[in-house]
Design a protein around this motif. Structure first.
Motif, PDB file in Angstrom:
ATOM      1  N   UNK A 702       0.709  -1.321  -0.064  1.00  0.00           N
ATOM      2  CA  UNK A 702       0.051  -0.041   0.170  1.00  0.00           C
ATOM      3  C   UNK A 702       0.813   1.256  -0.054  1.00  0.00           C
ATOM      4  N   UNK A 703       2.235   1.230   0.199  1.00  0.00           N
ATOM      5  CA  UNK A 703       2.712   2.505   0.635  1.00  0.00           C
ATOM      6  C   UNK A 703       3.566   3.105  -0.670  1.00  0.00           C
ATOM      7  N   UNK A 704       3.785   4.331  -0.761  1.00  0.00           N
ATOM      8  CA  UNK A 704       4.439   4.989  -1.696  1.00  0.00           C
ATOM      9  C   UNK A 704       5.983   4.871  -1.215  1.00  0.00           C
ATOM     10  N   UNK A 705       6.823   4.228  -1.934  1.00  0.00           N
ATOM     11  CA  UNK A 705       8.327   4.017  -1.134  1.00  0.00           C
ATOM     12  C   UNK A 705       9.272   4.363  -2.507  1.00  0.00           C
ATOM     13  N   UNK A 706      10.221   4.941  -2.190  1.00  0.00           N
ATOM     14  CA  UNK A 706      11.267   5.357  -3.292  1.00  0.00           C
ATOM     15  C   UNK A 706      12.201   5.831  -2.699  1.00  0.00           C
ATOM     16  N   UNK A 707      13.672   4.970  -2.666  1.00  0.00           N
ATOM     17  CA  UNK A 707      14.852   5.264  -2.172  1.00  0.00           C
ATOM     18  C   UNK A 707      15.853   4.588  -2.750  1.00  0.00           C
ATOM     19  N   UNK A 719      12.314  -1.198  -5.293  1.00  0.00           N
ATOM     20  CA  UNK A 719      12.823  -0.050  -5.593  1.00  0.00           C
ATOM     21  C   UNK A 719      11.714   1.056  -5.524  1.00  0.00           C
ATOM     22  N   UNK A 720      10.485   0.760  -5.990  1.00  0.00           N
ATOM     23  CA  UNK A 720       9.612   1.837  -5.873  1.00  0.00           C
ATOM     24  C   UNK A 720       8.299   1.138  -5.676  1.00  0.00           C
ATOM     25  N   UNK A 721       7.337   1.870  -5.158  1.00  0.00           N
ATOM     26  CA  UNK A 721       5.878   1.167  -4.655  1.00  0.00           C
ATOM     27  C   UNK A 721       4.829   2.464  -4.338  1.00  0.00           C
ATOM     28  N   UNK A 722       3.752   2.233  -5.193  1.00  0.00           N
ATOM     29  CA  UNK A 722       2.531   3.321  -4.515  1.00  0.00           C
ATOM     30  C   UNK A 722       1.139   2.396  -4.764  1.00  0.00           C
TER      31      UNK A 722
END
Length: 941
Positions: A702-707, A719-722
């Motif tokens: 569920x989360x936006x992740x990007x780093x 790597x990325x998630x939304x």
């Protein structure tokens, strides 16, 4: 319905009582029709109805509607109630409108005007009633009509706290209908600063709104991070007496704490060292409080306390950057594994599954292996047992694979039917991934078939056949083992399939033993023939014709089987055709022709196991890192294979594609179709009857992740998630060559149309990196995952990293993402062993200013020396122990490989625990490399 008080609406109370006393449906309908006629006559004929009477009759209409009857009048009277100054009358009017008025109604303009009047009122109760109505209707018309008024009420300094709360929740409701309603610019800062409001009720409502806004546009609302951390810090450090009005069973503001922790999970760890440190302190405090004795024995206290704790652990897992916190979280969850509360045990197992995928906490999770095995076997609740199986699967690695697989096999005999199929898939995946001795792998799969044959899918036995065919060293053992397994009186049909295929190919390897002579093999297989399905019989007929080629002495016996009436005139066309064609082939073909047509199957091209795809279909959800990694592959004699299945030109064949060239010799070429890494070429040819199965997995969170910087010291992960898409990556590098697998997972229930993924500004990188990016299919189906391969060669040293443009259309709305690929210059390091004398001689030679780069910086993640070692090893250089005179210092050596040159590089990291500072010195034969290595590594501590 509002409560009926003794001093008001007695007629409504009597009517409800009459309805309840009706003895039949007919009597109820008769009483309702009588009442409807009475109300209709009152509304038409009596022009002197006061507010009380209108309220009473509108309430009756509401009650009748809630009983399931249509109401086609009374709407105007309800709208008239909105102009009343009495709370009870206005409340009933709004309730009727919220439930019964269609947004296309002719009255909508009157309703909107009445709502506008109440929003402008100085009476907060009237304002709240109006906003409640807006939220209940929640239509696009409401969003357009009040898109300016609600945000204005929310951020106005004159608005009362109770109205701000309602305004935040009303705006959230409208935002879900129409995302364009939220103004940008200066409004962003004003909405974000609601987290700093004095009234905790306002903050709680605003946190829900901001969380939704962040998911749509994380960059615009990035300012909420520091405010959320600050507010969270004030809550967790306060006592239950400080926030008395918002303390629930001795837990200060648990609902707000949970919302703030969820809000922070939309972002990567804070970049500001101060904010990051404060957040870590908050998380440590929450973990410390979990260890304190409970202040109450009531279940509400433990529920509130654990709600905050589990959300804090979710944030720790999400950040995946603090080894100390991750290990502490794991230890805390480990205590819950023996808790008497079933829900706590389940949640602990679920969270530990995620912790097992982190490089920092994987070993800590493994310490609880015995308890988890007991949970799998002894838990009363099947969902907890299922979660225990998931955790064992997640914590498995080479060190414990055999033990875990054996425990799963033991439990499989008594496992619930609802989880057997998934357990079979997981055991098969683990056995393949961690097999060092392939005889063990064969034993495991055959045990699976013996124990749970009904739950062994075709993909599982297809896969074991592929591996046996591709590995010469295991073929004889497989033939011997399957021959022994077939001798059991009760033998599952899947065992017959595996036995038929393997003995048809490799039965000659055990034919020298009298106990497994050719005729014995044939008779053993044929004893199972009449108990099998037509598909298995077809496979056995193919085995028999293989025997004609391998063992000429059984030719006549086999021909008699082909001639049997039940085969030559079988109602099944496939059996009939095989029997007739195989019979003629065995009669008229010369020995050479027979040997050519029925030669041994060639090796299959090495690709990912399709079993992973089947598992993901069974359990859609987030793709853990150990599932993003490809399954175990097998070393072949060549990195490029061409499959030419020519052993059956008579019946059917499965076409296969050439494997892609293996640039790095890693034996994991990409699959050639849109199902990417999870597609496998299944067993076809004369054994499979031409059947092929393509499996498309699903993947979600569920989360936006990007780093991208978290991949400086590791190669695999998300790597990325939304909300729409998850992008996983697996990297492999050798000298100046590399390969990335990008995994795009559609998390929605709609296909993503027009899907493209291409390099951003390719001309800028042409002289630095040679990038070959395979195109992807234009449609990413709902719940599906596809893979894109990127081959890379480092031409010369560079800074930063290339980026990808990803665009697609979701639900008719264009979406565009830009993500940085984790291809940093340190990925092309070759670790270099050096002794102390060589190191310091080279260190001295590289001591000039142009070749040296040095940074002194504060530690932002604590100074755990073991974690530092892990990161330096992951960075790609060789960690040289016992060389520096100070045992706390770290020195490393490596060579950066490019197409044009090799750049030697030395590194020294000096931690100062008292000052919580690091000094990092990098020396290399090229100034730009020294500076870039220094910048990349300093960001990791």
């Amino acid at each position: 319905m509002p409560a009926v008080r003794g001093d008001g609406m007695r007629g409504l109370a009597v009517f409800i009582s009459d309805i309840r006393n009706c003895k039949s449906k007919e009597a109820e309908v008769k009483r309702i029709n009588k009442e409807l006629a009475n109300i209709r006559s009152k509304f038409k004929g009596d022009k002197t109805l006061d507010g009380y009477q209108k309220k009473k009759y509108v309430c009756k209409l509401l009650f009748i509607f809630l009983l399931g009857h249509d109401i086609d009048f009374g709407h105007m009277e309800a709208v008239n109630l909105l102009s009343s100054n009495k709370y009870s009358e206005k409340q009933i009017g709004y309730l009727f409108i919220s439930v019964l008025v269609n947004t296309n109604s002719d009255l909508i303009n009157l309703i909107i005007q009445s709502i506008k009047n109440d929003l402008a009122s100085r009476n907060p109760i009237h304002v709240n009633l109006a906003m409640q109505c807006i939220a209940n209707i929640g239509s696009r018309e409401m969003a357009e009509a009040f898109g300016y008024d609600i945000p204005k009420l929310l951020v106005s300094g004159d608005t009362m706290d109770v109205v701000k709360q309602s305004a935040a929740l009303c705006l959230l409701r409208l935002f879900r209908t129409s995302q364009e309603i939220i103004p940008g610019g200066e409004w962003t800062s004003r909405i974000v600063h609601l987290l700093n409001d004095q009234h905790l009720g306002v903050v709680t409502a605003a946190a829900s709104l901001i969380d939704a806004l962040v998911k749509r546009n994380p960059d615009e609302y990035k300012g909420c991070i520091s405010l959320a951390v600050s507010r969270l810090s004030r809550i967790v450090t306060s006592s239950y007496t400080d926030l008395q009005d918002y303390t629930y069973y001795f837990v200060p503001a648990p609902w707000l704490s949970v919302k703030l922790l969820r809000l922070l999970q939309n972002y990567t760890p804070p970049e500001d060292p101060g904010v990051r440190g404060r957040l870590n302190e908050c998380l440590e405090t929450i973990l410390n409080k979990a260890q304190e004795p409970p202040k109450s024995k009531k279940v509400q206290h433990s529920n509130a306390k654990n709600a905050v704790l589990f959300e804090a652990i979710s944030l720790i897992i999400h950040n995946d950057s603090e080894p100390n916190l991750l290990v502490r979280a794991c230890n805390q969850l480990g205590q819950f594994l023996s808790n008497r509360e079933t829900n706590l045990r389940y949640l602990a197992l679920e969270s530990m599954c995620l912790l097992a995928t982190s490089e920092f906490s994987h070993e800590a999770v493994k310490k609880h292996q015995e308890v988890v095995i007991v949970s799998m076997k002894m838990e009363k609740d099947v969902s907890v047992r299922q979660q225990a199986v998931d955790l064992l699967y997640a914590m498995c690695d080479r060190s414990n694979a055999e033990e875990i697989v054996q425990e799963m096999l033991n439990y499989l005999e008594t496992a619930d039917y609802s989880i057997r199929e998934e357990m079979v898939l997981k055991v098969a995946i683990l056995a393949e991934k961690y097999a060092t001795d392939y005889t063990w792998y064969v034993d495991v799969i055959l045990n699976l078939i013996r124990i749970a044959g009904d739950y062994v899918s075709e993909e599982v036995w297809y896969r074991v056949i592929q591996i046996v065919i591709n590995r010469d060293d295991v073929q004889g053992y497989a033939a011997k083992t399957v021959f022994e397994a077939l001798q059991a009186p009760a033998c599952h049909e899947n065992m017959v399939k595996v036995g038929g295929y393997i003995l048809g190919e490799f039965g000659n390897l055990i034919a020298g033993d009298k106990r497994s002579a050719p005729i014995v093999q044939f008779q053993l297989l044929h004893s199972k023939y009449h108990l099998c399905s037509p598909m298995t019989r077809a496979l056995l007929l193919s085995t028999y014709v293989k025997f004609v080629n391998l063992f000429p002495e059984v030719k006549q016996v086999v021909q008699e089987v082909f001639r049997q009436h039940s085969n030559l005139r079988s109602a099944d066309a496939e059996l009939q055709q095989r029997a007739s064609e195989y019979l003629q082939l065995s009669i008229i073909a010369s020995t050479d022709v027979l040997a050519t047509v029925l030669e041994e199957m060639p090796s299959f091209p090495e690709r990912e196991s399709s079993i992973l795809a089947v598992l993901k279909k069974k359990k859609p959800g987030r793709v853990p890192e150990n599932e993003i990694r490809p399954a175990l592959t097998h070393n072949m004699n060549s990195s490029e294979h061409t499959t030419n299945h020519n052993s059956n030109n008579l019946t059917s064949s499965a076409a296969t594609n050439n494997a892609a060239t293996d640039l790095l010799g890693l034996s994991t070429p990409p699959a050639p179709t849109n199902t990417g890494v999870l597609l496998d070429v299944l067993v076809g040819d004369i054994y499979g009857g031409g059947n092929a199965i393509n499996n498309t997995p699903s993947s979600t969170i569920q989360q936006n992740t990007y780093n991208p910087k978290k991949f400086i010291c590791k190669n695999n992960g998300v790597l990325f998630e939304n909300d729409l898409i998850q992008i996983g990556v697996k990297c492999e590098f050798r000298q100046n060559l590399g390969r990335l697998g990008l995994f795009y997972g559609n998390k929605t229930s709609f296909p993503l149309q027009g899907f493209t993924a291409s390099l951003l500004n390719p001309n800028e990188w042409v002289t630095k990196l040679s990038l070959q990016i395979k195109p992807v299919e234009p449609v990413l189906d709902a719940g599906a995952q596809i893979q894109q391969m990127v081959n890379v060669e480092c031409v010369e040293d560079y800074t930063d990293a290339p980026s990808m443009n990803i665009s697609f259309i979701y639900n008719n709305v264009p979406q565009k993402l830009t993500i940085k690929l984790p291809i940093f210059i340190n990925k092309f390091f070759e670790p270099t062993e050096m002794n102390g004398e060589s190191f310091f001689a080279r260190w001295k030679n590289l001591g000039g200013n142009p070749q040296k780069s040095q940074l002194i910086f504060r530690a932002t993640q604590g100074m755990d020396l073991m974690a530092t070692r892990t990161k330096l090893i992951g960075f790609g250089m060789q960690l040289l122990d016992g060389i520096d005179p100070n045992p706390d210092n770290f020195v490393c050596a490596g060579i950066v490989h490019t197409r044009t040159q090799q750049i030697g590089c030395l590194l020294r990291l000096e931690p100062n625990k008292q000052a919580q500072m690091y000094r990092l010195t990098v020396r290399s034969s090229k100034e730009s490399v020294s500076q870039e290595i220094c910048e990349l590594l300093s960001d990791q501590f």
